[in-house]
Design a protein around this motif. Structure first.
Motif, PDB file in Angstrom:
ATOM      1  N   ALA A   1       0.842  -1.195   0.000  1.00  0.00           N
ATOM      2  CA  ALA A   1       0.000   0.000   0.000  1.00  0.00           C
ATOM      3  C   ALA A   1       0.874   1.240   0.000  1.00  0.00           C
ATOM      4  CB  ALA A   1      -0.897  -0.001   1.237  1.00  0.00           C
ATOM      5  N   PRO A   2       0.433   2.304  -0.653  1.00  0.00           N
ATOM      6  CA  PRO A   2       1.224   3.536  -0.636  1.00  0.00           C
ATOM      7  C   PRO A   2       1.340   4.059   0.790  1.00  0.00           C
ATOM      8  CG  PRO A   2      -0.932   3.921  -1.629  1.00  0.00           C
ATOM      9  CD  PRO A   2      -0.809   2.452  -1.375  1.00  0.00           C
ATOM     10  N   VAL A   3       2.486   4.608   1.090  1.00  0.00           N
ATOM     11  CA  VAL A   3       2.729   5.133   2.416  1.00  0.00           C
ATOM     12  C   VAL A   3       2.142   6.538   2.499  1.00  0.00           C
ATOM     13  CG1 VAL A   3       4.521   5.801   4.063  1.00  0.00           C
ATOM     14  CG2 VAL A   3       4.838   3.784   2.627  1.00  0.00           C
ATOM     15  N   SER A   4       1.300   6.756   3.491  1.00  0.00           N
ATOM     16  CA  SER A   4       0.745   8.082   3.689  1.00  0.00           C
ATOM     17  C   SER A   4       1.775   8.941   4.404  1.00  0.00           C
ATOM     18  CB  SER A   4      -0.530   7.980   4.530  1.00  0.00           C
ATOM     19  OG  SER A   4      -1.014   9.261   4.803  1.00  0.00           O
ATOM     20  N   ARG A   5       2.015  10.110   3.904  1.00  0.00           N
ATOM     21  CA  ARG A   5       2.985  11.024   4.478  1.00  0.00           C
ATOM     22  C   ARG A   5       2.299  11.940   5.473  1.00  0.00           C
ATOM     23  NH1 ARG A   5       7.126   8.522   4.306  1.00  0.00           N
ATOM     24  NH2 ARG A   5       8.258   8.257   2.413  1.00  0.00           N
ATOM     25  N   SER A   6       3.063  12.375   6.476  1.00  0.00           N
ATOM     26  CA  SER A   6       2.517  13.292   7.472  1.00  0.00           C
ATOM     27  C   SER A   6       3.405  14.528   7.576  1.00  0.00           C
ATOM     28  CB  SER A   6       2.400  12.606   8.830  1.00  0.00           C
ATOM     29  OG  SER A   6       3.669  12.205   9.289  1.00  0.00           O
ATOM     30  N   ILE A   7       2.747  15.669   7.707  1.00  0.00           N
ATOM     31  CA  ILE A   7       3.427  16.948   7.829  1.00  0.00           C
ATOM     32  C   ILE A   7       2.897  17.636   9.080  1.00  0.00           C
ATOM     33  CG2 ILE A   7       3.795  19.219   6.794  1.00  0.00           C
ATOM     34  CD1 ILE A   7       3.282  17.884   4.044  1.00  0.00           C
ATOM     35  N   LEU A   8       3.798  18.186   9.870  1.00  0.00           N
ATOM     36  CA  LEU A   8       3.404  18.968  11.037  1.00  0.00           C
ATOM     37  C   LEU A   8       3.699  20.435  10.771  1.00  0.00           C
ATOM     38  CD1 LEU A   8       2.363  19.078  13.975  1.00  0.00           C
ATOM     39  CD2 LEU A   8       4.757  18.854  14.698  1.00  0.00           C
ATOM     40  N   LEU A   9       2.673  21.276  10.840  1.00  0.00           N
ATOM     41  CA  LEU A   9       2.821  22.717  10.696  1.00  0.00           C
ATOM     42  C   LEU A   9       3.009  23.313  12.084  1.00  0.00           C
ATOM     43  CD1 LEU A   9      -0.170  23.540   8.303  1.00  0.00           C
ATOM     44  CD2 LEU A   9       2.182  22.976   7.697  1.00  0.00           C
ATOM     45  N   VAL A  10       4.072  24.082  12.269  1.00  0.00           N
ATOM     46  CA  VAL A  10       4.332  24.717  13.559  1.00  0.00           C
ATOM     47  C   VAL A  10       4.411  26.220  13.307  1.00  0.00           C
ATOM     48  CG1 VAL A  10       5.826  24.828  15.572  1.00  0.00           C
ATOM     49  CG2 VAL A  10       5.658  22.681  14.272  1.00  0.00           C
ATOM     50  N   ASP A  11       3.311  26.902  13.616  1.00  0.00           N
ATOM     51  CA  ASP A  11       3.233  28.350  13.415  1.00  0.00           C
ATOM     52  C   ASP A  11       2.142  28.889  14.332  1.00  0.00           C
ATOM     53  OD1 ASP A  11       2.603  31.007  12.165  1.00  0.00           O
ATOM     54  OD2 ASP A  11       4.099  30.299  10.718  1.00  0.00           O
ATOM     55  N   ASP A  12       2.380  30.038  14.934  1.00  0.00           N
ATOM     56  CA  ASP A  12       1.397  30.602  15.855  1.00  0.00           C
ATOM     57  C   ASP A  12       0.284  31.370  15.149  1.00  0.00           C
ATOM     58  OD1 ASP A  12       3.390  32.477  15.185  1.00  0.00           O
ATOM     59  OD2 ASP A  12       2.930  33.703  16.925  1.00  0.00           O
ATOM     60  N   ASP A  13       0.396  31.568  13.852  1.00  0.00           N
ATOM     61  CA  ASP A  13      -0.608  32.298  13.085  1.00  0.00           C
ATOM     62  C   ASP A  13      -1.606  31.301  12.482  1.00  0.00           C
ATOM     63  OD1 ASP A  13      -2.066  33.641  11.080  1.00  0.00           O
ATOM     64  OD2 ASP A  13      -0.389  34.974  10.626  1.00  0.00           O
ATOM     65  N   GLU A  14      -2.801  31.276  13.052  1.00  0.00           N
ATOM     66  CA  GLU A  14      -3.812  30.312  12.613  1.00  0.00           C
ATOM     67  C   GLU A  14      -4.202  30.506  11.148  1.00  0.00           C
ATOM     68  OE1 GLU A  14      -8.243  28.681  13.874  1.00  0.00           O
ATOM     69  OE2 GLU A  14      -7.239  30.159  15.143  1.00  0.00           O
ATOM     70  N   ASP A  15      -4.302  31.757  10.705  1.00  0.00           N
ATOM     71  CA  ASP A  15      -4.643  32.018   9.306  1.00  0.00           C
ATOM     72  C   ASP A  15      -3.553  31.492   8.360  1.00  0.00           C
ATOM     73  OD1 ASP A  15      -7.019  33.260  10.022  1.00  0.00           O
ATOM     74  OD2 ASP A  15      -6.119  35.270  10.023  1.00  0.00           O
ATOM     75  N   PHE A  16      -2.301  31.643   8.756  1.00  0.00           N
ATOM     76  CA  PHE A  16      -1.205  31.142   7.937  1.00  0.00           C
ATOM     77  C   PHE A  16      -1.227  29.614   7.882  1.00  0.00           C
ATOM     78  CE2 PHE A  16       3.325  30.038   7.220  1.00  0.00           C
ATOM     79  CZ  PHE A  16       3.447  30.601   5.962  1.00  0.00           C
ATOM     80  N   ARG A  17      -1.518  28.961   9.023  1.00  0.00           N
ATOM     81  CA  ARG A  17      -1.620  27.494   9.020  1.00  0.00           C
ATOM     82  C   ARG A  17      -2.744  27.035   8.094  1.00  0.00           C
ATOM     83  NH1 ARG A  17      -1.497  28.025  14.783  1.00  0.00           N
ATOM     84  NH2 ARG A  17      -3.589  27.120  14.825  1.00  0.00           N
ATOM     85  N   THR A  18      -3.865  27.756   8.102  1.00  0.00           N
ATOM     86  CA  THR A  18      -4.977  27.411   7.210  1.00  0.00           C
ATOM     87  C   THR A  18      -4.551  27.530   5.748  1.00  0.00           C
ATOM     88  OG1 THR A  18      -6.602  28.104   8.853  1.00  0.00           O
ATOM     89  CG2 THR A  18      -7.348  28.008   6.560  1.00  0.00           C
ATOM     90  N   LEU A  19      -3.858  28.610   5.425  1.00  0.00           N
ATOM     91  CA  LEU A  19      -3.360  28.801   4.060  1.00  0.00           C
ATOM     92  C   LEU A  19      -2.398  27.675   3.665  1.00  0.00           C
ATOM     93  CD1 LEU A  19      -3.212  30.635   1.535  1.00  0.00           C
ATOM     94  CD2 LEU A  19      -1.289  31.785   2.644  1.00  0.00           C
ATOM     95  N   LEU A  20      -1.487  27.305   4.574  1.00  0.00           N
ATOM     96  CA  LEU A  20      -0.548  26.215   4.274  1.00  0.00           C
ATOM     97  C   LEU A  20      -1.283  24.906   4.037  1.00  0.00           C
ATOM     98  CD1 LEU A  20       2.452  26.826   6.685  1.00  0.00           C
ATOM     99  CD2 LEU A  20       2.374  27.144   4.220  1.00  0.00           C
TER     100      LEU A  20
END
Length: 148
Positions: A5-24
């Motif tokens: 099965a394809p391996v699902s990748r995981s990314i952790l966003l670390v930023d205090d700006d909630e709007d920027f995290r949403t955009l990312l």
């Protein structure tokens, strides 16, 4: 037929700006990776050590420990060796890139950056991680031919 099965990748966003995290999150959607997020350095270190993601996108200006203290803490605890980190910052690239890479990050993107630039850098980091994972899990090959 390949039963792996394809391996699902995981990314952790670390930023205090909630709007920027949403955009990312919106920018990263085409990659198909699971994206989690935290808003400060203390929670970032705890989350990375508890459940290491394939990639961390780390802001330098954070409450609860800036990005450099996150990198230092991960290195001290042994979590940086397995964790790929790309720093996202509003600080001038030329002035900080050597220090960021010296602290253990793969690369640094200066805000604001183009969506295509983010996808290219993240895609390359995930591809490198996938290649090293395949190499580590590949069975040893002997020089002797296998019987039919």
């Amino acid at each position: 037929m390949n039963d792996v099965a394809p391996v699902s990748r995981s990314i952790l966003l670390v930023d205090d700006d909630e709007d920027f995290r949403t955009l990312l999150r919106l920018f990263l959607r085409p990659l198909g990776a699971r994206v989690d997020e935290v808003a400060d350095g203390e929670h970032a270190v705890a989350r990375i050590l508890a459940e290491p993601p394939d990639l961390v996108l780390l802001d330098l200006g954070l409450p609860g420990g800036d990005g450099f203290s996150v990198l230092e803490d991960l290195r001290r605890r042994g979590g940086l060796a397995e964790t790929r980190v790309i720093v996202l910052t509003g600080r001038e690239r030329d002035a900080w890139r050597d220090e960021v890479v010296g602290a253990g990050a793969l690369d640094m993107l200066t805000k604001p950056f183009a969506r295509e630039e983010l996808l290219r850098v993240v895609g390359e980091a995930l591809a490198e991680d996938a290649a090293s994972t395949r190499e580590a899990s590949a069975p040893a090959v002997s020089g002797a031919p296998r019987p039919l």
